[in-house]
Design an enzyme around this catalytic site. Structure first.
Site, PDB file in Angstrom:
ATOM      1  N   GLU A 121       0.982  -1.164  -0.072  1.00 60.39           N
ATOM      2  CA  GLU A 121       0.073  -0.074  -0.061  1.00 60.39           C
ATOM      3  C   GLU A 121       0.631   1.271  -0.102  1.00 60.39           C
ATOM      4  O   GLU A 121       0.406   2.204   0.531  1.00 60.39           O
ATOM      5  CB  GLU A 121      -0.900   0.133   1.437  1.00 60.39           C
ATOM      6  CG  GLU A 121      -2.241  -0.370   0.911  1.00 60.39           C
ATOM      7  CD  GLU A 121      -2.683  -0.106  -0.617  1.00 60.39           C
ATOM      8  OE1 GLU A 121      -2.837  -0.949  -1.034  1.00 60.39           O
ATOM      9  OE2 GLU A 121      -2.629   1.145  -1.008  1.00 60.39           O
TER      10      GLU A 121
HETATM   11  C1  FAD Z   1       2.131  -9.479   0.102  1.00 56.17           C
HETATM   12  C2  FAD Z   1       1.866  -8.355  -0.796  1.00 56.17           C
HETATM   13  C3  FAD Z   1       0.727  -8.146  -1.528  1.00 56.17           C
HETATM   14  C4  FAD Z   1       0.630  -7.092  -2.344  1.00 56.17           C
HETATM   15  N1  FAD Z   1      -0.435  -6.638  -2.783  1.00 56.17           N
HETATM   16  C5  FAD Z   1      -0.523  -5.842  -3.939  1.00 56.17           C
HETATM   17  C6  FAD Z   1      -1.772  -5.457  -4.463  1.00 56.17           C
HETATM   18  O1  FAD Z   1      -2.911  -5.886  -4.278  1.00 56.17           O
HETATM   19  N2  FAD Z   1      -1.780  -4.494  -5.816  1.00 56.17           N
HETATM   20  C7  FAD Z   1      -0.405  -4.040  -6.102  1.00 56.17           C
HETATM   21  O2  FAD Z   1      -0.435  -3.014  -6.928  1.00 56.17           O
HETATM   22  N3  FAD Z   1       0.547  -4.227  -5.040  1.00 56.17           N
HETATM   23  C8  FAD Z   1       0.841  -4.983  -4.068  1.00 56.17           C
HETATM   24  N4  FAD Z   1       1.937  -5.165  -3.520  1.00 56.17           N
HETATM   25  C9  FAD Z   1       3.033  -4.739  -4.125  1.00 56.17           C
HETATM   26  C10 FAD Z   1       3.507  -3.405  -3.299  1.00 56.17           C
HETATM   27  O3  FAD Z   1       2.716  -2.628  -3.033  1.00 56.17           O
HETATM   28  C11 FAD Z   1       4.856  -3.035  -3.442  1.00 56.17           C
HETATM   29  O4  FAD Z   1       5.649  -4.174  -2.845  1.00 56.17           O
HETATM   30  C12 FAD Z   1       5.369  -1.819  -2.786  1.00 56.17           C
HETATM   31  O5  FAD Z   1       4.599  -0.774  -3.129  1.00 56.17           O
HETATM   32  C13 FAD Z   1       6.788  -1.428  -2.761  1.00 56.17           C
HETATM   33  O6  FAD Z   1       6.954  -1.726  -4.169  1.00 56.17           O
HETATM   34  P1  FAD Z   1       8.390  -2.782  -4.287  1.00 56.17           P
HETATM   35  O7  FAD Z   1       8.387  -3.837  -3.862  1.00 56.17           O
HETATM   36  O8  FAD Z   1       8.816  -2.580  -5.899  1.00 56.17           O
HETATM   37  O9  FAD Z   1       9.776  -2.011  -3.605  1.00 56.17           O
HETATM   38  P2  FAD Z   1      10.681  -0.833  -4.386  1.00 56.17           P
HETATM   39  O10 FAD Z   1       9.791   0.266  -4.703  1.00 56.17           O
HETATM   40  O11 FAD Z   1      11.859  -1.240  -5.006  1.00 56.17           O
HETATM   41  O12 FAD Z   1      11.230  -0.194  -2.896  1.00 56.17           O
HETATM   42  C14 FAD Z   1      12.305  -0.861  -2.072  1.00 56.17           C
HETATM   43  C15 FAD Z   1      12.908   0.145  -1.024  1.00 56.17           C
HETATM   44  O13 FAD Z   1      13.084   1.360  -1.851  1.00 56.17           O
HETATM   45  C16 FAD Z   1      12.338   2.398  -0.950  1.00 56.17           C
HETATM   46  N5  FAD Z   1      12.170   3.623  -1.911  1.00 56.17           N
HETATM   47  C17 FAD Z   1      11.718   3.288  -3.358  1.00 56.17           C
HETATM   48  N6  FAD Z   1      11.829   4.593  -3.821  1.00 56.17           N
HETATM   49  C18 FAD Z   1      12.162   5.537  -2.954  1.00 56.17           C
HETATM   50  C19 FAD Z   1      12.566   6.864  -2.971  1.00 56.17           C
HETATM   51  N7  FAD Z   1      12.301   7.580  -3.949  1.00 56.17           N
HETATM   52  N8  FAD Z   1      13.030   7.606  -1.994  1.00 56.17           N
HETATM   53  C20 FAD Z   1      13.446   6.644  -0.769  1.00 56.17           C
HETATM   54  N9  FAD Z   1      13.368   5.405  -0.705  1.00 56.17           N
HETATM   55  C21 FAD Z   1      12.686   4.740  -1.832  1.00 56.17           C
HETATM   56  C22 FAD Z   1      11.115   1.695  -0.428  1.00 56.17           C
HETATM   57  O14 FAD Z   1      10.578   2.720   0.292  1.00 56.17           O
HETATM   58  C23 FAD Z   1      11.754   0.427  -0.131  1.00 56.17           C
HETATM   59  O15 FAD Z   1      12.216   0.513   1.034  1.00 56.17           O
HETATM   60  C24 FAD Z   1       1.934  -6.381  -2.844  1.00 56.17           C
HETATM   61  C25 FAD Z   1       3.180  -6.822  -2.236  1.00 56.17           C
HETATM   62  C26 FAD Z   1       3.242  -7.882  -1.218  1.00 56.17           C
HETATM   63  C27 FAD Z   1       4.576  -8.244  -0.890  1.00 56.17           C
END
Ligand code: FAD
Length: 620
Positions: free
Chosen positions: A444
């Protein structure tokens, strides 16, 4: 009272005594409700949570998780019957307007029901929760035909829903989305792309699944501004509303996760065979704006997840601490004849339990207050009051999401400590709570992304009026608490904490003006937690003031003075309950709020070491 997951006495305290939701029943919108009806709804929700959802919690984690077999996704078998009963009982739509098939219940009451369901079985709750969010978004932004075609069947639970934002290369940066849409001659769009981590993306609880999908129409600009949103059903819908052929939406796998194993987290391929069509929701290139409705609701829901687990972990920890016999009392340590006692007699266990209790009850009060402000947005007498309520919802939503989930993780972990080694073992629920709650800090929008939203947008929103309104409310409570003898010396800590926070937020404005963004950007997360602690302090003092009045009335009725009254907690549950409220405020004021000054000072030092050090120095 008496279940192992949520203190329903406290739920009623927050709704009736702290917020005073009876005020809602005098408005046109909620005039059909009364306290008796709300009590009935809460009792039924508790019964459903404890009898139908709780028994499947452990099973869906250990024996019957969501699976991917022979190209198909299966929800836990033990969710089938609860899901059917949940829909039959109309639990998806109590807060949905009557004209859309719901019961028009105040959101503040529904929030209390959600806490019960989530604390009983959050992995289950994700299926109807996402369905409600997706259906509400379609109901708000869809054409009348789309509402009829999709939303009504989703509100009833016949069809379910998802939210499809994340892609392998577009997580926090939603604007990097590569899923594309091409307009077809009939006005629908051909959708192509891959979404990952989609909760409830595929399963067998319902035949039809409706996916709101973010995609870029060919030729539209890059970034979030070029994104549109489409309704993409798993099966095409015929003119008569029946299900037609499959819509080329294929789940290629599910994730194997640390927790919430009953929730199917899917990778979805749209249009691999060029045969996936979607309908535009709202206008082209307004996808992010529209999706924000669902995202904000989901952020509130995720903040509730933090509270749900914290509540369940706390209730279990208190129970266990009363039963587990271990070690003598400190005063008997050198007495070989002394008996060992229940661990609730040990000071560190009591300190841990009160830390948990104060946070759980403070978060409950904050979250229900947000829900109440959502009600106010619909029913307040004047536009000004509606705008004020909306301001609180906007401002507090990222705090609800990030604060409650960060604290939720800490509370579950501390709950495990109370259980000792048994907490680490799977025959007790603590280890599952610790695993299940963690995802809430990540999805989220990670808690950092929430913090950036809070610092970058919400603090200055409405020309800073929203945050000033909040500080205005807190000031009123500080003044009231100062006039209550039992609280006056403690209220000073809330005042100091708020003043340090105000001074810091002023400096943020100066940093932003001088384009020195790095300090607020780097410290957004600690800053959100500082404001969160002040908000929790506010709610705990508000509760304590009420409790002190109630205690005075109780003591007068029982014919005892305050000193005698304190001894009554053992036999009188109401006395015990209200004394617990005073303890929350005193403890939080003495042990959490004084740290805020130092935390603000840390940010004020403007240390930039993390961004100035060489990347190579992190690890060689
Ligand atoms: C069990 C589960 C259920 C989910 N359900 C859904 C769903 O129903 N629908 C959906 O669309 N998604 C869903 N997600 C996806 C989830 O919303 C994303 O995993 C989340 O938004 C983070 O994206 P990412 O995993 O690509 O991490 P990344 O974006 O790669 O982030 C990795 C780290 O870098 C940090 N970061 C990223 N950008 C910046 C910045 N500009 N400045 C500082 N720090 C930064 C983040 O805070 C994080 O700590 C789900 C994920 C899981 C694991």
């Amino acid at each position: 009272m008496g279940n192992s997951i949520v203190n329903t006495r406290d739920q009623r305290f927050v709704l009736y005594e702290q917020i005073g939701i009876d005020k809602l029943f005098t408005t046109d919108k909620y005039s059909g409700f009364s306290r008796d009806m709300v009590d009935m709804v809460l009792t039924e929700a508790e019964k459903f949570a404890v009898e139908m959802l709780l028994p499947a919690y452990d099973i869906a984690d250990k024996q019957d998780p969501a699976t991917f077999k022979d190209g198909k996704v299966h929800a836990p078998v033990c969710f089938q019957e609860p899901y059917r009963r949940y829909c039959e009982a109309g639990w998806i739509g109590p807060a949905v307007p009557v004209e859309l098939g719901g019961q028009g219940l105040p959101m503040s009451v529904f929030a209390a029901c959600l806490e019960l369901f989530g604390a009983a079985n959050y992995a289950f709750q994700m299926y109807p929760g996402l369905t409600l969010g997706a259906a509400s978004m379609i109901a708000t932004h869809g054409t009348p035909e789309q509402v009829q075609k999709y939303a009504l069947k989703m509100f009833s639970g016949e069809w379910s829903g998802t939210m499809c934002l994340t892609e392998p290369g577009a997580g926090s940066d939603v604007g990097a989305s590569r899923t594309s849409a091409r307009k077809l001659p009939d006005g629908t769009y051909s959708i192509t792309g891959t979404k990952c981590f989609i909760s409830s993306g595929d399963h067998d609880l319902t035949r039809q699944i409706v996916h709101p999908v973010l995609a870029r129409i060919e030729g539209d600009p890059p970034g979030t501004k070029g994104i549109s949103i489409f309704i993409v059903p798993k099966y095409r819908v015929e003119a008569d509303g029946s299900l037609g052929k499959a819509n080329d939406v294929v789940a290629s796998n599910i994730e194997h996760k640390m927790g919430i194993k009953g929730s199917a987290t899917c990778t979805l391929n749209f249009g691999e065979n060029g045969a996936c069509t979607g309908e535009l929701l709202g206008n082209e290139r307004e996808g992010i704006k529209i999706m924000f409705q669902m995202m904000n609701e989901a952020r509130f829901g995720t903040g509730m997840q933090g509270l749900d687990f914290a509540s369940a972990a706390f209730e279990h920890a208190v129970q266990y601490a009363k039963e587990r016999i271990q070690s003598k009392k400190i005063e008997d340590f050198t007495n070989p004849a002394a008996e060992s006692v229940a661990i609730i007699n040990h000071a560190d266990i009591r300190r841990s339990l009160l830390w948990m209790k104060a946070h759980v009850e403070g978060m409950r009060a904050m979250n229900y207050f947000i829900a109440y402000c959502i009600d106010q947005e619909h029913c307040a007498a004047t536009e000004e009051e509606k705008e004020r309520a909306k301001g609180f919802v906007d401002l507090l939503t990222p705090i609800c999401k990030a604060y409650c989930t960060d604290r939720g993780v800490e509370i579950c972990s501390l709950g495990m400590d109370v259980f000792g080694g048994y907490g680490y073992c799977s025959e007790y629920p603590m280890e599952q709570y610790v695993r299940d709650v963690k995802i809430a800090t990540i999805y989220e929008g990670t808690n950092y992304i929430q913090s950036l939203d809070f610092v970058g947008r919400k603090l200055g929103q409405n020309k800073g009026k929203n945050i000033m309104n909040l500080f205005g409310e807190i000031t009123k409570i500080i003044q009231s608490a100062k006039s209550v003898e039992a609280l006056s010396s403690y209220a000073v800590h809330l005042e100091n904490a708020m003043n340090s926070t105000i001074a810091l937020t002023m400096r943020l404005g100066q940093w932003a003006k001088s384009l020195d963004y790095i300090i607020p950007v780097m410290n957004a997360r600690p800053l959100l937690m500082i404001v969160g602690d002040v908000v929790i302090g506010w709610k705990l003092f508000e509760a304590a003031i009420i409790a002190q009045e109630k205690l005075a009335a109780l003591y007068a009725r029982l014919g005892v003075n305050e000193a005698q009254g304190r001894a009554l907690a053992k036999d009188n549950s109401e006395v015990a309950f209200y004394q617990g409220k005073l303890a929350n405020a005193r403890y939080f004021a003495s042990n959490v709020l004084p740290t805020i000054d130092g935390r603000c000072a840390c940010i004020g030092l403007t240390d930039k070491t993390p961004v100035e050090m060489a990347e190579e120095s992190f690890s060689v």
